[in-house]
Structure formats: structure tokens, C-alpha cells
Scaffold this motif. Structure first.
Motif, PDB file in Angstrom:
ATOM      1  N   UNK A  99      13.242 -30.382  28.821  1.00 48.00           N
ATOM      2  CA  UNK A  99      13.889 -31.157  29.870  1.00 48.00           C
ATOM      3  C   UNK A  99      13.161 -32.490  30.028  1.00 48.00           C
ATOM      4  N   UNK A 100      13.805 -33.491  30.573  1.00 50.59           N
ATOM      5  CA  UNK A 100      13.163 -34.803  30.742  1.00 50.59           C
ATOM      6  C   UNK A 100      11.876 -34.692  31.542  1.00 50.59           C
ATOM      7  N   UNK A 101      10.815 -35.256  30.993  1.00 52.06           N
ATOM      8  CA  UNK A 101       9.539 -35.258  31.683  1.00 52.06           C
ATOM      9  C   UNK A 101       8.787 -33.949  31.652  1.00 52.06           C
ATOM     10  N   UNK A 102       9.283 -32.983  30.885  1.00 52.20           N
ATOM     11  CA  UNK A 102       8.620 -31.677  30.836  1.00 52.20           C
ATOM     12  C   UNK A 102       8.233 -31.337  29.404  1.00 52.20           C
ATOM     13  N   UNK A 103       7.335 -30.354  29.292  1.00 58.38           N
ATOM     14  CA  UNK A 103       6.923 -29.864  27.994  1.00 58.38           C
ATOM     15  C   UNK A 103       8.052 -29.034  27.373  1.00 58.38           C
ATOM     16  N   UNK A 104       8.046 -28.971  26.052  1.00 55.77           N
ATOM     17  CA  UNK A 104       8.987 -28.094  25.378  1.00 55.77           C
ATOM     18  C   UNK A 104       8.622 -26.651  25.712  1.00 55.77           C
ATOM     19  N   UNK A 105       9.641 -25.818  25.967  1.00 53.25           N
ATOM     20  CA  UNK A 105       9.372 -24.437  26.331  1.00 53.25           C
ATOM     21  C   UNK A 105      10.186 -23.468  25.476  1.00 53.25           C
ATOM     22  N   UNK A 106       9.610 -22.304  25.291  1.00 55.65           N
ATOM     23  CA  UNK A 106      10.244 -21.231  24.537  1.00 55.65           C
ATOM     24  C   UNK A 106      11.430 -20.681  25.322  1.00 55.65           C
ATOM     25  N   UNK A 107      12.535 -20.418  24.616  1.00 53.31           N
ATOM     26  CA  UNK A 107      13.722 -19.835  25.235  1.00 53.31           C
ATOM     27  C   UNK A 107      13.943 -18.415  24.732  1.00 53.31           C
ATOM     28  N   UNK A 108      14.070 -18.264  23.417  1.00 51.88           N
ATOM     29  CA  UNK A 108      14.380 -16.955  22.838  1.00 51.88           C
ATOM     30  C   UNK A 108      14.057 -16.978  21.353  1.00 51.88           C
ATOM     31  N   UNK A 109      13.862 -15.777  20.789  1.00 48.04           N
ATOM     32  CA  UNK A 109      13.609 -15.652  19.360  1.00 48.04           C
ATOM     33  C   UNK A 109      14.178 -14.338  18.856  1.00 48.04           C
ATOM     34  N   UNK A 110      14.425 -14.305  17.555  1.00 47.97           N
ATOM     35  CA  UNK A 110      14.917 -13.085  16.928  1.00 47.97           C
ATOM     36  C   UNK A 110      14.204 -12.891  15.605  1.00 47.97           C
ATOM     37  N   UNK A 111      13.766 -11.656  15.360  1.00 52.26           N
ATOM     38  CA  UNK A 111      13.030 -11.348  14.129  1.00 52.26           C
ATOM     39  C   UNK A 111      14.023 -10.931  13.056  1.00 52.26           C
TER      40      UNK A 111
END
Length: 120
Positions: free
Chosen positions: A41-53
Motif C-alpha cells: 500500500x502507499x507509504x507502507x512496506x510490502x506485506x505477505x498475503x498468501x502462498x501455496x506449495x
């Protein structure tokens, strides 16, 4: 050359849904390692949302996305999806696809991002 191309972003009202897609080319990822989604998001750090193995399709989610977002893959299409429901204005961000990861947080390959905007 590896390429990840996201699509499906856009403008949606709060409470609505979007499905993001990430098509991979240059290498087959689905059955090896992790594929994931992140957002910034603007002005924020990149963040984890989801992952799949890839090996067993086990899924992982950030706590704030559990129950609202669903990650899935289509092995035949070498594509990973992110179904987003009950969207909130705070979900507004650029969403990035990532592939080839050995953990849910670290990836060598990244897409260019797709904008998701949720209006209140």
C-alpha cells in the motif's frame, strides 16, 4: 526468461470481490517450491498475503486475509490465482505475484504488480 504477469486488478466497492491471476512463463513453477502473493500500500512496506506449495498445494495466509482470500493454482496453465472476497478499503494496494520460493516469504521471481482499489 522467466516472466510473471498479473491481471485482474481494478476498482471495486467495499464488500465486493476480485480474482487476481498470475501467469508464469519460462519455467514450470506449480509443482516446485512456493508461489505467493504480496501487496504494498502507499507509504507502507510490502506485506505477505498468501502462498501455496506446489508439491501438495498446502496454503498459507496472513492472519488478516484468512477467511476472505483464497489462493489456488491451475497446473495446466502454470497460473496462480488469488480470490479476494469481502474486500475492505484497507485492502487497497498493488498486489504482486511471486514464484520459485523456498519459503513463503522469499522468492527469486516477481511480477510487475496489479493495482487493487477498494472504495468505501
Amino acid at each position: 526468461q522467466v516472466q510473471l504477469v498479473e491481471s485482474g486488478g481494478g476498482l471495486v466497492q467495499a464488500g465486493g470481490s476480485l480474482r487476481l491471476s498470475c501467469a508464469a512463463s519460462g519455467r514450470t513453477f506449480n509443482r516446485y517450491g512456493m508461489m505467493g502473493w504480496f501487496r504494498q500500500a502507499p507509504g507502507k512496506e510490502r506485506e505477505f498475503v498468501a502462498a501455496i506449495r506446489g508439491s501438495d498445494e498446502r496454503t498459507y495466509y496472513a492472519d488478516s486475509m484468512k477467511g476472505r482470500f483464497t489462493i489456488s493454482t491451475d497446473n495446466a496453465k502454470n497460473t496462480v490465482y488469488l480470490q479476494m472476497n469481502s474486500l475492505k478499503p484497507e485492502d487497497t494496494a498493488v498486489y504482486y505475484c511471486a514464484a520459485g520460493g523456498y519459503s513463503i516469504y522469499e522468492y527469486p521471481y516477481w511480477g510487475q504488480g496489479t493495482q487493487v482499489t477498494v472504495s468505501s
